[in-house]
Design a protein around this motif. Structure first.
Motif, PDB file in Angstrom:
ATOM      1  N   TYR A  82       0.839  -1.195   0.000  1.00  0.00           N
ATOM      2  CA  TYR A  82       0.000   0.000   0.000  1.00  0.00           C
ATOM      3  C   TYR A  82       0.870   1.240   0.000  1.00  0.00           C
ATOM      4  N   ASN A  83       0.313   2.281  -0.542  1.00  0.00           N
ATOM      5  CA  ASN A  83       0.969   3.591  -0.604  1.00  0.00           C
ATOM      6  C   ASN A  83       0.003   4.632  -0.054  1.00  0.00           C
ATOM      7  N   CYS A  84       0.556   5.625   0.647  1.00  0.00           N
ATOM      8  CA  CYS A  84      -0.253   6.696   1.240  1.00  0.00           C
ATOM      9  C   CYS A  84       0.293   8.048   0.781  1.00  0.00           C
ATOM     10  N   ARG A  85      -0.598   8.980   0.663  1.00  0.00           N
ATOM     11  CA  ARG A  85      -0.201  10.347   0.325  1.00  0.00           C
ATOM     12  C   ARG A  85      -1.020  11.316   1.169  1.00  0.00           C
ATOM     13  N   ASP A  86      -0.367  12.338   1.649  1.00  0.00           N
ATOM     14  CA  ASP A  86      -1.074  13.361   2.419  1.00  0.00           C
ATOM     15  C   ASP A  86      -1.907  14.237   1.495  1.00  0.00           C
ATOM     16  N   PHE A  87      -2.953  14.808   2.065  1.00  0.00           N
ATOM     17  CA  PHE A  87      -3.753  15.728   1.280  1.00  0.00           C
ATOM     18  C   PHE A  87      -2.904  16.949   0.942  1.00  0.00           C
ATOM     19  N   PRO A  88      -2.909  17.396  -0.305  1.00  0.00           N
ATOM     20  CA  PRO A  88      -1.936  18.409  -0.735  1.00  0.00           C
ATOM     21  C   PRO A  88      -2.134  19.770  -0.108  1.00  0.00           C
ATOM     22  N   SER A  89      -3.368  20.183   0.119  1.00  0.00           N
ATOM     23  CA  SER A  89      -3.607  21.551   0.584  1.00  0.00           C
ATOM     24  C   SER A  89      -4.764  21.546   1.574  1.00  0.00           C
ATOM     25  N   LEU A  90      -4.613  22.333   2.631  1.00  0.00           N
ATOM     26  CA  LEU A  90      -5.686  22.448   3.609  1.00  0.00           C
ATOM     27  C   LEU A  90      -6.867  23.203   3.040  1.00  0.00           C
ATOM     28  N   LEU A  91      -6.593  24.263   2.280  1.00  0.00           N
ATOM     29  CA  LEU A  91      -7.669  25.088   1.735  1.00  0.00           C
ATOM     30  C   LEU A  91      -8.411  24.388   0.613  1.00  0.00           C
ATOM     31  N   ALA A  92      -7.787  23.385   0.007  1.00  0.00           N
ATOM     32  CA  ALA A  92      -8.447  22.651  -1.067  1.00  0.00           C
ATOM     33  C   ALA A  92      -9.394  21.578  -0.564  1.00  0.00           C
ATOM     34  N   LEU A  93      -9.364  21.310   0.749  1.00  0.00           N
ATOM     35  CA  LEU A  93     -10.236  20.283   1.314  1.00  0.00           C
ATOM     36  C   LEU A  93     -11.658  20.793   1.435  1.00  0.00           C
ATOM     37  N   SER A  94     -12.586  19.866   1.537  1.00  0.00           N
ATOM     38  CA  SER A  94     -13.984  20.237   1.729  1.00  0.00           C
ATOM     39  C   SER A  94     -14.193  20.792   3.139  1.00  0.00           C
ATOM     40  N   GLY A  95     -15.283  21.533   3.299  1.00  0.00           N
ATOM     41  CA  GLY A  95     -15.534  22.200   4.573  1.00  0.00           C
ATOM     42  C   GLY A  95     -15.757  21.239   5.714  1.00  0.00           C
ATOM     43  N   TYR A  96     -16.491  20.150   5.477  1.00  0.00           N
ATOM     44  CA  TYR A  96     -16.763  19.222   6.575  1.00  0.00           C
ATOM     45  C   TYR A  96     -15.494  18.518   7.045  1.00  0.00           C
ATOM     46  N   LEU A  97     -14.527  18.325   6.114  1.00  0.00           N
ATOM     47  CA  LEU A  97     -13.277  17.682   6.498  1.00  0.00           C
ATOM     48  C   LEU A  97     -12.448  18.605   7.399  1.00  0.00           C
TER      49      LEU A  97
END
Length: 233
Positions: free
Chosen positions: A60-75
């Motif tokens: 398995y491979n994991c990657r962090d979400f690239p940007s905080l501002l690009a995430l959805s509001g509920y996240l």
């Protein structure tokens, strides 16, 4: 009995906070669904911080979400609520160690210990509420996307981390409620332990007659002595 209830509530809160900490860093908040797929070559799973993929060989491979501002509001809101829950849980544990009746801190002041126990219970309840909102909101979005026939992306199911989060939130709320209930018993115990320095009056001194003030020579109880003899002539 109140000490047993208070101690039980404290350990419920501690266990709930530990479970919430494990939930926050668990990668299985949501897992890709196999519903409708005949052949599944890889499995996707995500949490609040990263997305991972594993194949049939177990790699398995994991990657962090690239940007905080690009995430959805509920996240973003779920992140903030879970971090707040852990902070509330930490301060609840510290206040609870002071407020427990079995500890030596502020042992002679039952009212102060009761206040710290109540603060710990309230913080534990706040932690459970924050975590419950975060986990429930995340699960709501999973089910909404899953049952939406027009959703174009990958459909996910509720992961095991959410069930762990719900359990931890419930333990925090129950433990905090038990600790808040112990305040009344500690205040009653403190009032029962008060002693009043009351000294009974001395019977010998109270039985002694009060001294009479001697009247002057020109005053007496007979009103005639107040007037001269010429007043009757």
């Amino acid at each position: 009995m109140s000490m047993v209830v208070e101690t039980t509530g404290f350990f419920f809160g501690v266990i709930g906070s530990i479970m919430l900490g494990i939930t926050l860093f668990n990668a299985n908040w949501r897992v890709s669904s196999v519903d409708g797929n005949v052949i599944t070559t890889s499995t996707l799973f995500e949490n609040l911080w990263m997305s991972c993929a594993t194949d049939s060989t177990g790699v398995y491979n994991c990657r962090d979400f690239p940007s905080l501002l690009a995430l959805s509001g509920y996240l973003q809101a779920s992140r903030a609520l879970m971090i707040s829950a852990l902070v509330f849980g930490l301060f609840a544990c510290l206040s609870g160690m002071i407020g427990l009746q079995c500890t030596k801190v502020a042992e002679g002041n039952s009212v102060l210990k009761g206040k710290f126990a109540t603060i710990a219970g309230a913080l534990s309840i706040f932690a459970g509420i924050c975590a419950g909102i975060s986990v429930s909101w995340y699960a709501f979005n999973i089910t909404k996307e899953f049952f939406n026939p027009l959703y174009p992306g990958t459909k996910y199911e509720i992961g095991p981390a959410l069930y762990l989060g719900w359990s931890g939130a419930l333990l925090d709320v129950v433990g905090g409620s038990l600790m808040c209930c112990s305040y009344k018993s500690q205040v009653a115990k403190a009032k029962k332990g008060y002693s009043y320095n009351y000294r009974a009056p001395n019977t010998a001194s109270s039985a002694r007659p009060a001294p009479q003030t001697a009247l002057p020579r020109y005053e007496s109880s007979n009103s005639i002595s107040k007037y001269g003899k010429n007043a009757y002539v």
